[in-house]
Design a protein around this motif. Structure first.
Motif: not given
Length: 474
Positions: A316-322, A342-353, A355-360
């Motif tokens: 979910d890109a919206t949740e990722y961006r929030r 900063g690294m995670a911010s680079r992939y807000m257009e099309r985040p995948t699993i 990138h989401h693992k990194v955010v978690k």
């Protein structure tokens, strides 16, 4: 490209009216708490608004001319700029930079290709108008509090703008341009130039929201954010005099010693100042349901290499961006999160699993360091500005870009700005930038450019002034 089209016309000021028009159009179609999360459009029309026809304001559009009288070598399309939606219909308002006119095609079919739009128009000359002939209706809100009503917990209040009572209201007031609105409207936020002179303040040239008065030990600094003021000075008498002057001019509340400002918790001690965002961090963890997860020692695993992951499963890109947006606001007091966020911010257009693992993981690290913050220790009278930079030699897996020059230029830019600011506020003698080698053990920028293992990360946190401030909790 849209920017270049507008820049070539040398008429950017003329588009303020279109910006206001489009902003009002959007606000009427966005949910508001005042209506129970209903939109103003729905409350008035009794149905939900359609939004599929909206496009990005200012994007480039290509208008295809399908008129039958075109010659063989005539252009079949023209680049224009999207300026919103025509009132009363879903037709697009387009600016033609060649003729300096705003056009509203009668019939359009729109296809989206990336950030550009292709618009097929039956007749692109159908409805043209000069951008400056915009008509704006200003309707006073009845039953609402006056814009000049001060809040109970602000430091200073704004001067009133034009208000109309329901009894004297005779209908919408029409203006032909934004310039007319400015002429007929008065609004003052913070300290205006006239008040600045009356109170003896000087606006800081390097930071326009900072004002200064006096010199040496008698000087005070005032930082302005909307209707909140921060007053800094070593002379209590001078500060009290300033507050008395402000209370004569405005309705304001004296909140005492600074302890909380824009989500940042402040604790002032004799020889140091502590800043943290623990309450905000707790809200982030609760909002994204991470409060019960296990903690981790790293915001990002060492040697992690992120890329676009075009074949990965999207999330979910919206949740990722929030999440990213919330984390970025934490960076004011948590520089140890800068690299990972900063690294995670680079992939807000099309985040995948991936990138989401990194955010978690960032959120898990945040839970274990929730009371961490910055410590500013009182130093010597002489001010010294020291900056640290680290290069990135083509570490970007997507573009293989080398950021060595950009990092150096950016560091020099900030050094010059800080030097000028310090010189203006405290009278520091300006000096030239001196570049020196820094060994790896003292390179504070390491934590801003790479994912570090636990021991090195802890060392860098200490060098950056990041500490566990839980013992200082009230």
């Amino acid at each position: 490209m849209a920017r270049s089209l507008l820049k070539g016309t040398h008429m950017l000021v003329r588009f303020w009216g279109e910006t206001v028009r489009h902003a009002i159009y959007l606000l009427n179609r966005l949910p508001t708490k005042a209506l129970g999360e209903c939109t103003a459009f729905e409350a008035w029309m009794g149905r939900k608004p359609q939004l599929a026809h909206l496009r990005v304001f200012g994007c480039v559009t290509y208008v295809k001319n399908i008129s039958s009288h075109l010659k063989k070598l005539d252009d079949r399309s023209s680049p224009m700029v999207y300026l919103g939606v025509e009132e009363g219909c879903k037709a697009h308002r387009l600016f033609d930079p060649r003729h300096g006119k705003l056009q509203v095609p009668e019939f359009m079919v729109v296809d989206a290709f990336g950030t550009d739009e292709v618009i097929v128009a039956a007749d692109i000359e159908a409805a043209t108008e000069d951008v400056t002939t915009l008509t704006v209706a200003v309707v006073p809100m009845t039953g609402a509090s006056s814009p000049s009503t001060p809040s109970s917990n602000t430091h200073t209040a704004s001067s009133p703008s034009i208000t109309n009572s329901p009894e004297s209201y005779e209908g919408p007031v029409h203006f032909r341009s934004i310039a007319d609105i400015y002429v007929n409207t008065e609004e003052v936020i913070g300290i205006d130039e006239e008040e600045e002179g009356e109170l003896g303040f000087k606006k800081c040239a390097q930071e326009h929201v900072v004002y200064t008065r006096g010199e040496g030990e008698a000087s005070i600094l005032v930082g302005v954010h909307v209707d909140d003021l921060i007053v800094i000075g070593s002379n209590t008498e001078k500060i009290n005099k300033f507050k008395q002057q402000m209370m004569i001019e405005f309705e304001m509340s004296d909140l005492g010693i600074l302890s909380y400002y824009l989500g940042i918790e402040v604790k002032q001690q004799k020889s140091r100042i502590l800043l943290r965002q623990s309450a905000y961090a707790k809200k982030i963890l609760s909002q994204f349901k991470m409060a019960d997860y296990n903690t981790t020692k790293h915001p990002m695993e060492p040697k992690t290499r992120l890329h676009k992951d075009l074949e990965g499963t999207p999330v979910d890109a919206t949740e990722y961006r929030r999440i990213i947006g919330c984390l970025r606001y934490l960076l004011y007091t948590r520089p140890d999160l800068s690299y990972s966020v900063g690294m995670a911010s680079r992939y807000m257009e099309r985040p995948t699993i991936m990138h989401h693992k990194v955010v978690k993981q960032i959120l898990r690290y945040l839970k274990g360091t929730i009371y961490f913050g910055l410590v500013y220790i009182k130093g010597p009278q002489e001010i010294g500005i020291f900056g640290y930079l680290n290069k990135d030699l083509a570490d970007d897996l997507d573009g293989r870009k080398n950021t060595k020059f950009m990092a150096t230029a950016n560091a020099a830019y900030h050094a010059l700005w800080l030097r000028s600011l310090a010189s203006e506020l405290t009278g520091v003698e300006p000096k030239q930038i001196v570049v020196e080698f820094v060994n790896t053990g003292e390179q504070r920028a390491n934590t801003l450019t790479k994912a570090l293992p636990g021991v090195k990360l802890a060392t860098m946190r200490q060098l950056l002034g990041v500490r566990d401030l839980q013992p200082c909790q009230d």
